[in-house]
Design an enzyme around this catalytic site. Structure first.
Site, PDB file in Angstrom:
ATOM      1  N   LYS A  11      -1.999  -1.865 -11.711  1.00 52.28           N
ATOM      2  CA  LYS A  11      -3.185  -1.394 -12.436  1.00 52.28           C
ATOM      3  C   LYS A  11      -3.045  -1.576 -13.956  1.00 52.28           C
ATOM      4  O   LYS A  11      -1.957  -1.877 -14.457  1.00 52.28           O
ATOM      5  CB  LYS A  11      -3.419   0.071 -12.069  1.00 52.28           C
ATOM      6  CG  LYS A  11      -3.736   0.260 -10.570  1.00 52.28           C
ATOM      7  CD  LYS A  11      -4.093   1.694 -10.261  1.00 52.28           C
ATOM      8  CE  LYS A  11      -4.402   1.873  -8.787  1.00 52.28           C
ATOM      9  NZ  LYS A  11      -4.843   3.249  -8.484  1.00 52.28           N
ATOM     10  N   TYR A  51     -14.170   0.196  -5.173  1.00 52.51           N
ATOM     11  CA  TYR A  51     -13.929   1.631  -4.948  1.00 52.51           C
ATOM     12  C   TYR A  51     -15.157   2.352  -4.402  1.00 52.51           C
ATOM     13  O   TYR A  51     -15.278   3.573  -4.556  1.00 52.51           O
ATOM     14  CB  TYR A  51     -13.442   2.283  -6.245  1.00 52.51           C
ATOM     15  CG  TYR A  51     -11.990   1.979  -6.550  1.00 52.51           C
ATOM     16  CD1 TYR A  51     -10.966   2.487  -5.750  1.00 52.51           C
ATOM     17  CD2 TYR A  51     -11.630   1.170  -7.624  1.00 52.51           C
ATOM     18  CE1 TYR A  51      -9.633   2.217  -6.012  1.00 52.51           C
ATOM     19  CE2 TYR A  51     -10.281   0.889  -7.897  1.00 52.51           C
ATOM     20  CZ  TYR A  51      -9.296   1.425  -7.086  1.00 52.51           C
ATOM     21  OH  TYR A  51      -7.978   1.157  -7.350  1.00 52.51           O
ATOM     22  N   PHE A  59     -14.256  11.758  -9.648  1.00 51.72           N
ATOM     23  CA  PHE A  59     -13.494  10.889 -10.537  1.00 51.72           C
ATOM     24  C   PHE A  59     -13.940   9.424 -10.486  1.00 51.72           C
ATOM     25  O   PHE A  59     -13.325   8.568 -11.122  1.00 51.72           O
ATOM     26  CB  PHE A  59     -11.995  11.000 -10.235  1.00 51.72           C
ATOM     27  CG  PHE A  59     -11.615  10.668  -8.808  1.00 51.72           C
ATOM     28  CD1 PHE A  59     -11.496   9.359  -8.370  1.00 51.72           C
ATOM     29  CD2 PHE A  59     -11.368  11.690  -7.902  1.00 51.72           C
ATOM     30  CE1 PHE A  59     -11.148   9.057  -7.063  1.00 51.72           C
ATOM     31  CE2 PHE A  59     -11.018  11.398  -6.581  1.00 51.72           C
ATOM     32  CZ  PHE A  59     -10.906  10.071  -6.170  1.00 51.72           C
ATOM     33  N   ARG A  87       3.185   1.920   1.238  1.00 53.47           N
ATOM     34  CA  ARG A  87       2.790   3.248   0.739  1.00 53.47           C
ATOM     35  C   ARG A  87       4.019   4.130   0.518  1.00 53.47           C
ATOM     36  O   ARG A  87       4.066   4.944  -0.396  1.00 53.47           O
ATOM     37  CB  ARG A  87       1.759   3.884   1.668  1.00 53.47           C
ATOM     38  CG  ARG A  87       0.397   3.212   1.479  1.00 53.47           C
ATOM     39  CD  ARG A  87      -0.641   3.685   2.455  1.00 53.47           C
ATOM     40  NE  ARG A  87      -1.212   4.973   2.120  1.00 53.47           N
ATOM     41  CZ  ARG A  87      -2.208   5.161   1.234  1.00 53.47           C
ATOM     42  NH1 ARG A  87      -2.705   4.144   0.569  1.00 53.47           N
ATOM     43  NH2 ARG A  87      -2.700   6.360   1.016  1.00 53.47           N
ATOM     44  N   THR A  93      -0.054   9.570  -4.478  1.00 53.98           N
ATOM     45  CA  THR A  93      -1.083   9.224  -5.475  1.00 53.98           C
ATOM     46  C   THR A  93      -0.780   9.881  -6.823  1.00 53.98           C
ATOM     47  O   THR A  93      -0.902   9.245  -7.873  1.00 53.98           O
ATOM     48  CB  THR A  93      -2.470   9.696  -4.977  1.00 53.98           C
ATOM     49  OG1 THR A  93      -2.701   9.107  -3.705  1.00 53.98           O
ATOM     50  CG2 THR A  93      -3.576   9.277  -5.930  1.00 53.98           C
ATOM     51  N   ARG A 104       5.486   4.632  -8.240  1.00 55.01           N
ATOM     52  CA  ARG A 104       4.654   5.545  -9.051  1.00 55.01           C
ATOM     53  C   ARG A 104       5.514   6.543  -9.815  1.00 55.01           C
ATOM     54  O   ARG A 104       5.222   6.869 -10.969  1.00 55.01           O
ATOM     55  CB  ARG A 104       3.623   6.252  -8.160  1.00 55.01           C
ATOM     56  CG  ARG A 104       2.461   5.323  -7.818  1.00 55.01           C
ATOM     57  CD  ARG A 104       1.506   5.947  -6.857  1.00 55.01           C
ATOM     58  NE  ARG A 104       0.302   5.155  -6.668  1.00 55.01           N
ATOM     59  CZ  ARG A 104      -0.469   5.243  -5.589  1.00 55.01           C
ATOM     60  NH1 ARG A 104      -0.163   6.067  -4.606  1.00 55.01           N
ATOM     61  NH2 ARG A 104      -1.550   4.505  -5.504  1.00 55.01           N
ATOM     62  N   ASN A 114      -2.140   5.434 -12.103  1.00 56.09           N
ATOM     63  CA  ASN A 114      -0.975   5.609 -11.227  1.00 56.09           C
ATOM     64  C   ASN A 114      -0.286   4.301 -10.856  1.00 56.09           C
ATOM     65  O   ASN A 114       0.282   4.164  -9.778  1.00 56.09           O
ATOM     66  CB  ASN A 114      -1.340   6.459  -9.993  1.00 56.09           C
ATOM     67  CG  ASN A 114      -2.356   5.788  -9.095  1.00 56.09           C
ATOM     68  OD1 ASN A 114      -2.843   4.716  -9.402  1.00 56.09           O
ATOM     69  ND2 ASN A 114      -2.653   6.414  -7.976  1.00 56.09           N
ATOM     70  N   HIS A 117      -1.886   0.167  -6.655  1.00 54.63           N
ATOM     71  CA  HIS A 117      -2.720   0.489  -5.496  1.00 54.63           C
ATOM     72  C   HIS A 117      -2.027  -0.050  -4.250  1.00 54.63           C
ATOM     73  O   HIS A 117      -1.378  -1.097  -4.316  1.00 54.63           O
ATOM     74  CB  HIS A 117      -4.094  -0.180  -5.646  1.00 54.63           C
ATOM     75  CG  HIS A 117      -4.909  -0.161  -4.391  1.00 54.63           C
ATOM     76  ND1 HIS A 117      -5.615   0.949  -3.999  1.00 54.63           N
ATOM     77  CD2 HIS A 117      -5.101  -1.099  -3.432  1.00 54.63           C
ATOM     78  CE1 HIS A 117      -6.228   0.682  -2.837  1.00 54.63           C
ATOM     79  NE2 HIS A 117      -5.932  -0.552  -2.486  1.00 54.63           N
ATOM     80  N   GLU A 128      -9.671  -5.797   1.407  1.00 55.36           N
ATOM     81  CA  GLU A 128      -9.310  -5.809  -0.013  1.00 55.36           C
ATOM     82  C   GLU A 128      -8.724  -7.156  -0.425  1.00 55.36           C
ATOM     83  O   GLU A 128      -9.015  -7.667  -1.512  1.00 55.36           O
ATOM     84  CB  GLU A 128      -8.336  -4.662  -0.310  1.00 55.36           C
ATOM     85  CG  GLU A 128      -9.009  -3.301  -0.174  1.00 55.36           C
ATOM     86  CD  GLU A 128      -8.043  -2.125  -0.232  1.00 55.36           C
ATOM     87  OE1 GLU A 128      -8.529  -0.982  -0.131  1.00 55.36           O
ATOM     88  OE2 GLU A 128      -6.827  -2.338  -0.380  1.00 55.36           O
TER      89      GLU A 128
HETATM   90  P1  CMP Z   1      -5.691   4.442  -5.242  1.00 59.02           P
HETATM   91  O1  CMP Z   1      -4.995   5.102  -4.111  1.00 59.02           O
HETATM   92  O2  CMP Z   1      -5.316   3.105  -5.657  1.00 59.02           O
HETATM   93  O3  CMP Z   1      -7.257   4.443  -4.942  1.00 59.02           O
HETATM   94  C1  CMP Z   1      -8.090   5.528  -5.296  1.00 59.02           C
HETATM   95  C2  CMP Z   1      -7.763   5.911  -6.697  1.00 59.02           C
HETATM   96  O4  CMP Z   1      -8.507   6.950  -7.231  1.00 59.02           O
HETATM   97  C3  CMP Z   1      -6.335   6.421  -6.758  1.00 59.02           C
HETATM   98  O5  CMP Z   1      -5.460   5.350  -6.543  1.00 59.02           O
HETATM   99  C4  CMP Z   1      -6.289   7.039  -8.124  1.00 59.02           C
HETATM  100  O6  CMP Z   1      -6.065   6.066  -9.123  1.00 59.02           O
HETATM  101  C5  CMP Z   1      -7.717   7.536  -8.257  1.00 59.02           C
HETATM  102  N1  CMP Z   1      -7.751   8.973  -8.103  1.00 59.02           N
HETATM  103  C6  CMP Z   1      -7.481   9.689  -6.992  1.00 59.02           C
HETATM  104  N2  CMP Z   1      -7.618  11.004  -7.235  1.00 59.02           N
HETATM  105  C7  CMP Z   1      -7.967  11.130  -8.533  1.00 59.02           C
HETATM  106  C8  CMP Z   1      -8.268  12.223  -9.379  1.00 59.02           C
HETATM  107  N3  CMP Z   1      -8.210  13.469  -8.933  1.00 59.02           N
HETATM  108  N4  CMP Z   1      -8.607  11.961 -10.656  1.00 59.02           N
HETATM  109  C9  CMP Z   1      -8.685  10.688 -11.105  1.00 59.02           C
HETATM  110  N5  CMP Z   1      -8.421   9.590 -10.342  1.00 59.02           N
HETATM  111  C10 CMP Z   1      -8.066   9.816  -9.084  1.00 59.02           C
END
Ligand code: CMP
Length: 139
Positions: A11, A51, A59, A87, A93, A104, A114, A117, A128
């Site tokens: 990212k 997304y 968010f 994962r 996450t 991460r 983070n 992905h 994807e």
């Molecule tokens: P990813 O799992 O790549 O895909 C969904 C993304 O949403 C996740 O990574 C985070 O980057 C983002 N995300 C998930 N939860 C939150 C949150 N509470 N606030 C902001 N971003 C979020």
């Protein structure tokens, strides 16, 4: 049986911080092979579409803004049990909850930024991957 393909993005936070090489090394050391890879940048429209499943989440706007804030590295990865193993390699996450040694934990700065992905299912890995790469690019 679990599939052998997953999809990842390094990212904008991790790419801007110069962590792409270290992250790619860690992915390869963990037994994944790279089937396709590109440095690219998402438009707002593309990020919104990628997304879309999170459209109703609070968010979503922040996520789209963040994912379009700079270049990313997109890749299709291959390994037995790819989705689950990847994962595990990237961790939770929320980087504060991610296990020691995960990507991460090592490189992410927040839940939004983070670092990487990872697809959450075999089906989404294919969807994807196809979002970024033509069939010819990962034949
Ligand atoms: P990813 O799992 O790549 O895909 C969904 C993304 O949403 C996740 O990574 C985070 O980057 C983002 N995300 C998930 N939860 C939150 C949150 N509470 N606030 C902001 N971003 C979020």
């Amino acid at each position: 049986m679990a599939g052998n393909v997953t999809f990842t993005m390094i990212k904008p936070d991790a790419t801007a911080a110069g962590h792409t090489g270290k992250i790619i090394d860690k992915i390869i050391e963990s037994g994944f092979t790279i089937k396709a890879m590109k440095l690219t940048r998402l438009s707002k429209e593309e990020a919104g579409k990628f997304y879309e499943v999170h459209k109703e989440r609070p968010f979503y706007g922040e996520l789209v803004d963040y994912m379009t804030s700079g270049p990313i590295v997109a890749a299709i990865l291959v390994k037995d049990n790819a989705v689950e193993d990847f994962r595990t390699l990237i961790g939770a996450t929320d980087p504060q909850k991610a296990a020691e040694g995960t990507i991460r934990r090592m490189f992410a700065t927040s839940i939004a930024a983070n670092a990487v992905h990872g697809s959450d299912s075999d089906e989404n890995a294919l969807i994807e991957g196809a979002f970024y790469f033509s069939t010819r690019e990962h034949a």
